[in-house]
Structures are given as C-alpha cells and as structure tokens.
Write an enzyme that holds these catalytic residues in place. Sequence first.
Site, short mmCIF file in Angstrom:
data_model
loop_
_atom_site.label_atom_id
_atom_site.label_comp_id
_atom_site.label_asym_id
_atom_site.label_seq_id
_atom_site.Cartn_x
_atom_site.Cartn_y
_atom_site.Cartn_z
N PRO A 297 0.83 -1.20 0.00
CG PRO A 297 0.11 -0.89 2.20
CD PRO A 297 0.87 -1.86 1.33
CB CYS A 298 0.78 4.32 -1.96
SG CYS A 298 1.51 5.97 -2.03
CB ILE A 299 0.44 4.08 3.97
CG1 ILE A 299 -0.95 3.60 3.51
CG2 ILE A 299 0.34 4.84 5.28
CD1 ILE A 299 -1.65 2.71 4.50
#
Length: 259
Positions: free
Chosen positions: A88-90
């Site tokens: 995930p792009c966090i």
Amino acid sequence: MYSRAYILLKREFEELKNNNYEGITALPISEDMMQWDVDIEGLQNTIWHGAFFQLRINFTSEYNFVPPVVKFRTIPFHPNVDPHSGKPCIDFLDSPRKWNRSYTLSSILLTLQVMLSNPVLENPVNLEAAHILMKDETLYRLIILRLFHQPLPSKDDGSELPKEPDKLNRYIAAISRIARENINIQKVNYQTRRSYICVPPIQTSPDSQTETDTVTKKDQKKEWWKRKSVEVSINEPWENEVDDLVAWTNSLDTDALED
C-alpha cells in the site's frame, strides 16, 4: 527473554482485541509475534463493503523504532496499492523518516481500512486504476463489483451502465490476467523519489470506531476521493513502562530461576 518489540506487540494485540474494530481481524502466526496475518473488510456504505482482503505484516526486532512491512495478499484494484507487490502507498510505512513511534498495530490497520474508500490520485502506484477512476467513476465502481463477485447495479437503481458493453469485460479480463501473472512476484522496481499524500493514521482511542464511522459518512459525497485529510491526534504510547519491563527481565538471574 522477551524482546522489546514482542512486549509492545503483545500489548497492542490486547488493545486490538478489546476494541474489536468492525471488519478487522489480525493474528500473529509466529511465536515471536513478528509475522501477522490480517483480514480487512471494506467500510460500510462504500463499494468495498463486503469485500475481504488478506494481508501479511512483518515486524522486526527494531519495532516500534521502524515501521513494519505491509503487503496485501488479496490485491485490490486500487490507485494506492501496487498491483505487482501488493504494497500500500502509505507514507509512514514507506518512509522511516515519516514513521512515528506513537503509531500502533491498531492505527496501521484502521488506516489501511480507510485507505480503501479514500483513494489518493496524486502519485498513484496503480496507474490503470487511477486513470479509470478519474475518467469514468461509474466504470471503476462496476469493475470493483465484478472483481469481488457482487451484484451489478441495474437501471432501476439509477446507476448508469457503460456505454460500450464489452468495455467492462475487457478491463476485467486484463486485470484478472495481471493478477494471475504477478501472484508470485516478490520484487518490484519503485521510483527512487516520490511525494506521498496519503490517509493519515487513525487515532486508536476508545472512540476510534466512531471516528472511522465519521470518515465513512464523508465518503458518501459525489467526489469522495477528493476529501481533504483530517488532522488527528495520537495518544502517547507506553514507552517508559515497556523499557522498564525489558530492563527488569534482562536483569533476572536465569540460573537462579532454573534452580
């Protein structure tokens, strides 16, 4: 002797069980609690509700000085989830500089759950998903419904179906093929520099479920993916208590205990 990371995760696991967040389950699959299996359901009143996603979280002995590695094993068709690796792009998971020791297992899982229904279209890692969402939101919703075997809306529901009947099927076939081809891929090349604008970590207080529900209601707006991030406060961790407990266990005379 138990490590500092083990003691922290043990306590955070108890916090997670006590709060019993809706749509979130997590269990350690290793004795040292460094590896976890997670199931997350999409939030209510969103197209992701009813869809379940499996994740794997890998911690290290340096937790919580560094973030864990999080990957979706069931990879959603989402602008902020890499379609090859499932990462995930966090920002606080991708960049140790943005990681804060106040973040916990619960705040990580709640942030992932909220991220599904709050895609950020700036610097997406799944360009195809972002392109479809920006160009045709109805088509994107239909793709999500079809991928997770949910009933498609009818004309009586007031939803518009794609003008090209074969368009949806072509996208579904292409996405499914990509998922099959990349299911065993472990490595992926990322840009060396990227600015992240992602959902902030969710507060893990007794009112966390209420706050999550509030975010869900905001998602019902027409341009739901453009909602501005909300500033949240995070409770102080139990750093001193854990440090004292680790120091005490290390000072024990193991020979005397065995006698």
